[in-house]
Design an enzyme around this catalytic site. Structure first.
Site, PDB file in Angstrom:
ATOM      1  N   LYS A 179      -1.190  -1.941  -4.639  1.00  0.00           N
ATOM      2  CA  LYS A 179      -2.207  -0.889  -4.539  1.00  0.00           C
ATOM      3  C   LYS A 179      -1.486   0.447  -4.569  1.00  0.00           C
ATOM      4  CE  LYS A 179      -4.671  -0.019  -0.648  1.00  0.00           C
ATOM      5  NZ  LYS A 179      -5.639  -0.272   0.445  1.00  0.00           N
ATOM      6  N   ASP A 203       0.864  -1.184   0.000  1.00  0.00           N
ATOM      7  CA  ASP A 203       0.000   0.000   0.000  1.00  0.00           C
ATOM      8  C   ASP A 203       0.902   1.236   0.000  1.00  0.00           C
ATOM      9  OD1 ASP A 203      -2.029   1.850   0.364  1.00  0.00           O
ATOM     10  OD2 ASP A 203      -2.488   1.262   2.411  1.00  0.00           O
ATOM     11  N   ASP A 226      -7.430  -8.604   5.714  1.00  0.00           N
ATOM     12  CA  ASP A 226      -8.434  -8.495   6.771  1.00  0.00           C
ATOM     13  C   ASP A 226      -8.896  -7.073   7.004  1.00  0.00           C
ATOM     14  OD1 ASP A 226      -5.865  -7.702   8.004  1.00  0.00           O
ATOM     15  OD2 ASP A 226      -7.050  -7.610   9.852  1.00  0.00           O
TER      16      ASP A 226
HETATM   17  P1  IMP Z   1       1.957  -0.581   3.712  1.00  0.00           P
HETATM   18  O1  IMP Z   1       3.026  -0.614   4.760  1.00  0.00           O
HETATM   19  O2  IMP Z   1       1.163   0.700   3.775  1.00  0.00           O
HETATM   20  O3  IMP Z   1       2.459  -0.873   2.331  1.00  0.00           O
HETATM   21  O4  IMP Z   1       0.891  -1.666   4.074  1.00  0.00           O
HETATM   22  C1  IMP Z   1       1.268  -2.961   4.147  1.00  0.00           C
HETATM   23  C2  IMP Z   1       0.378  -3.804   5.054  1.00  0.00           C
HETATM   24  O5  IMP Z   1      -0.843  -3.180   5.447  1.00  0.00           O
HETATM   25  C3  IMP Z   1      -0.008  -5.004   4.274  1.00  0.00           C
HETATM   26  O6  IMP Z   1       0.934  -6.043   4.462  1.00  0.00           O
HETATM   27  C4  IMP Z   1      -1.377  -5.341   4.819  1.00  0.00           C
HETATM   28  O7  IMP Z   1      -1.230  -6.176   5.953  1.00  0.00           O
HETATM   29  C5  IMP Z   1      -1.939  -4.028   5.257  1.00  0.00           C
HETATM   30  N1  IMP Z   1      -2.821  -3.456   4.211  1.00  0.00           N
HETATM   31  C6  IMP Z   1      -2.528  -2.469   3.329  1.00  0.00           C
HETATM   32  N2  IMP Z   1      -3.563  -2.184   2.546  1.00  0.00           N
HETATM   33  C7  IMP Z   1      -4.549  -3.020   2.927  1.00  0.00           C
HETATM   34  C8  IMP Z   1      -5.905  -3.236   2.453  1.00  0.00           C
HETATM   35  O8  IMP Z   1      -6.414  -2.596   1.520  1.00  0.00           O
HETATM   36  N3  IMP Z   1      -6.613  -4.209   3.113  1.00  0.00           N
HETATM   37  C9  IMP Z   1      -6.090  -4.937   4.123  1.00  0.00           C
HETATM   38  N4  IMP Z   1      -4.838  -4.781   4.582  1.00  0.00           N
HETATM   39  C10 IMP Z   1      -4.077  -3.831   3.991  1.00  0.00           C
END
Ligand code: IMP
Ligand code: MG
Length: 173
Positions: free
Chosen positions: A124, A96, A153
């Site tokens: 994403k 994300d 989740d």
């Molecule tokens: P980041 O550090 O923002 O890239 O997010 C990574 C983590 O957040 C992922 O490994 C997921 O566990 C959680 N995550 C990010 N986006 C989503 C989503 O749309 N739905 C559910 N979990 C998410």
């Protein structure tokens, strides 16, 4: 909720990713490292379609989300030792902001004396603020929606949905 990727499309894409991995790692041995809990279901589907000899290990990473907003990242446990001849492939559910993966990258680079491949089910891109290089991507979504299912989740639930869906207004309270 609104279904973005059907069960059929997920399964077809997992087969395509496995085919790429089989080609790229032909003749090698793989250590597949799954990032729990989100990648559990993807990991299970993917490894059963990989034909290169492999073992898998898992590590648990929590990004403390206040509902759907990213927060601090915690790593639990230790990275497994790799045999000298093993190629390492990390399997993650979703990127994300990229915060979790760029921290994990640093952790991997400090621990392993070789390059580590990265396979994610969902890229994403709506609010990426860390550059992350991905080797295998299931689906790229330009959305900012919060997604559930196929391991993802909301507040611990909905991981068991066989498709990937976006939560809609009113579903995140
Ligand atoms: P980041 O550090 O923002 O890239 O997010 C990574 C983590 O957040 C992922 O490994 C997921 O566990 C959680 N995550 C990010 N986006 C989503 C989503 O749309 N739905 C559910 N979990 C998410
Ligand atoms: Mg995760």
């Amino acid at each position: 909720m609104r279904i973005l990727v059907s069960e059929n499309n997920i399964q077809r894409r997992v087969g395509e990713l496995a085919a790429l991995i089989n080609r790229d790692y032909a003749g090698r041995r793989l250590l597949v490292l799954g990032i729990l809990k989100g990648s559990l279901i993807f990991l299970a589907d993917l490894v059963r379609r990989i034909r290169v000899p492999l073992r898998y290990e898992v590590v648990v990473i929590s990004s403390y989300r206040d509902g759907t907003e990213p927060g601090a990242v915690d790593f639990y446990g230790e990275l497994p030792q790799a045999e000298p001849d093993e190629a390492i492939l990390v399997v993650e559910d979703i990127i994300d902001t990229g915060q979790t993966m760029s921290k994990l990258r640093r952790w991997l680079d400090a621990h392993y004396n070789r390059s580590v491949g990265l396979c994610v089910m969902l890229d994403k891109q709506g609010r990426r603020n860390n550059v992350v290089e991905l080797d295998y991507v299931g689906f790229t979504l330009e959305t900012n929606d919060f997604l559930v299912g196929y391991g993802l989740d909301y507040a611990g639930g909905m991981r068991n949905l066989p498709f990937i869906a976006a939560l809609e207004e009113g579903e995140t309270e």
